[in-house]
Write a protein that holds these residues in place. Structure first.
Motif, short mmCIF file in Angstrom:
data_model
loop_
_atom_site.label_atom_id
_atom_site.label_comp_id
_atom_site.label_asym_id
_atom_site.label_seq_id
_atom_site.Cartn_x
_atom_site.Cartn_y
_atom_site.Cartn_z
N ALA A 27 0.83 -1.21 0.00
CA ALA A 27 0.00 0.00 0.00
C ALA A 27 0.87 1.26 0.00
N VAL A 28 1.91 1.27 0.83
CA VAL A 28 2.81 2.42 0.87
C VAL A 28 3.51 2.59 -0.47
N LYS A 29 3.98 1.50 -1.05
CA LYS A 29 4.67 1.57 -2.34
C LYS A 29 3.74 2.10 -3.42
N ARG A 30 2.48 1.69 -3.41
CA ARG A 30 1.53 2.19 -4.41
C ARG A 30 1.36 3.69 -4.30
N VAL A 31 1.28 4.20 -3.10
CA VAL A 31 1.15 5.65 -2.89
C VAL A 31 2.40 6.37 -3.39
N ILE A 32 3.57 5.85 -3.05
CA ILE A 32 4.82 6.46 -3.49
C ILE A 32 4.93 6.46 -5.00
N ALA A 59 15.15 0.81 -16.48
CA ALA A 59 14.63 -0.42 -15.86
C ALA A 59 14.51 -0.24 -14.35
N SER A 60 15.50 0.40 -13.75
CA SER A 60 15.47 0.66 -12.31
C SER A 60 14.32 1.60 -11.96
N LEU A 61 14.12 2.61 -12.78
CA LEU A 61 13.01 3.54 -12.57
C LEU A 61 11.68 2.81 -12.74
N ASN A 62 11.59 1.91 -13.71
CA ASN A 62 10.36 1.14 -13.89
C ASN A 62 10.03 0.32 -12.64
N ARG A 63 11.05 -0.23 -11.98
CA ARG A 63 10.81 -0.98 -10.72
C ARG A 63 10.29 -0.03 -9.64
N LEU A 64 10.84 1.18 -9.59
CA LEU A 64 10.38 2.17 -8.62
C LEU A 64 8.91 2.51 -8.85
N LEU A 65 8.52 2.62 -10.10
CA LEU A 65 7.15 3.01 -10.44
C LEU A 65 6.18 1.83 -10.46
N ASP A 66 6.69 0.61 -10.35
CA ASP A 66 5.83 -0.58 -10.33
C ASP A 66 5.16 -0.69 -8.96
N LEU A 72 11.92 -1.39 -2.25
CA LEU A 72 12.27 0.00 -2.51
C LEU A 72 13.35 0.39 -1.53
N THR A 73 14.45 0.93 -2.05
CA THR A 73 15.49 1.41 -1.13
C THR A 73 15.30 2.90 -0.89
N LEU A 74 15.74 3.35 0.25
CA LEU A 74 15.66 4.78 0.55
C LEU A 74 16.55 5.57 -0.40
N THR A 75 17.65 4.98 -0.83
CA THR A 75 18.54 5.65 -1.77
C THR A 75 17.81 5.93 -3.09
N THR A 76 17.11 4.94 -3.60
CA THR A 76 16.35 5.12 -4.84
C THR A 76 15.25 6.15 -4.66
N LEU A 77 14.54 6.05 -3.56
CA LEU A 77 13.44 6.97 -3.30
C LEU A 77 13.93 8.41 -3.16
N THR A 78 14.99 8.62 -2.38
CA THR A 78 15.49 9.98 -2.21
C THR A 78 16.11 10.51 -3.50
N GLY A 79 16.70 9.60 -4.31
CA GLY A 79 17.23 10.02 -5.60
C GLY A 79 16.14 10.49 -6.54
N ALA A 80 15.04 9.78 -6.58
CA ALA A 80 13.92 10.18 -7.42
C ALA A 80 13.33 11.50 -6.94
N ALA A 81 13.19 11.63 -5.65
CA ALA A 81 12.64 12.88 -5.09
C ALA A 81 13.54 14.06 -5.44
N ALA A 82 14.84 13.90 -5.25
CA ALA A 82 15.78 14.98 -5.56
C ALA A 82 15.73 15.35 -7.04
N ALA A 83 15.65 14.34 -7.91
CA ALA A 83 15.58 14.60 -9.35
C ALA A 83 14.32 15.35 -9.73
N LEU A 84 13.29 15.24 -8.91
CA LEU A 84 12.03 15.95 -9.14
C LEU A 84 11.96 17.26 -8.36
N GLY A 85 13.06 17.61 -7.67
CA GLY A 85 13.07 18.84 -6.89
C GLY A 85 12.30 18.73 -5.60
#
Length: 95
Positions: A27-32, A59-66, A72-85
């Motif tokens: 559920a948390v992953k779906r929201v993210i 491919a890594s981004l596709n896993r994040l959005l799946d 989900l690692t915090l590194t990937t999540l914070t990287g995506a957030a930073a890339a989106l400002g």
């Protein structure tokens, strides 16, 4: 004939079946995943451009959005957030 309830609610049922934590993680992953996709849409950013900004593969981004992939690692999540400002805020709340 009166039937006995297995659990008083759906959370109790999931807990009894040993599936509550997994269901909560999905559920948390779906929201993210939804929030990231909405932010990408709002910024008119493609998956390819976001992956480039994150310095990762598409491919890594596709896993994040799946939304069904709860890993989900915090590194990937914070990287995506930073890339989106954006930045990530995580907090523990009472159960």
């Amino acid at each position: 004939m009166k039937t006995q309830n297995i659990g008083s609610n759906f959370d109790d049922f999931l807990m009894q079946e040993g599936m509550l934590e997994e269901a909560a993680a999905v559920a948390v992953k779906r929201v993210i995943a939804w929030q990231i996709a909405q932010e990408m849409k709002g910024q008119k950013m493609t998956k390819t451009s976001l992956a480039e900004k994150m310095r990762t593969s598409r491919a890594s981004l596709n896993r994040l959005l799946d939304e069904n992939d709860a890993s989900l690692t915090l590194t990937t999540l914070t990287g995506a957030a930073a890339a989106l400002g954006k930045k990530v805020k995580i907090e523990l709340v009472p159960a």
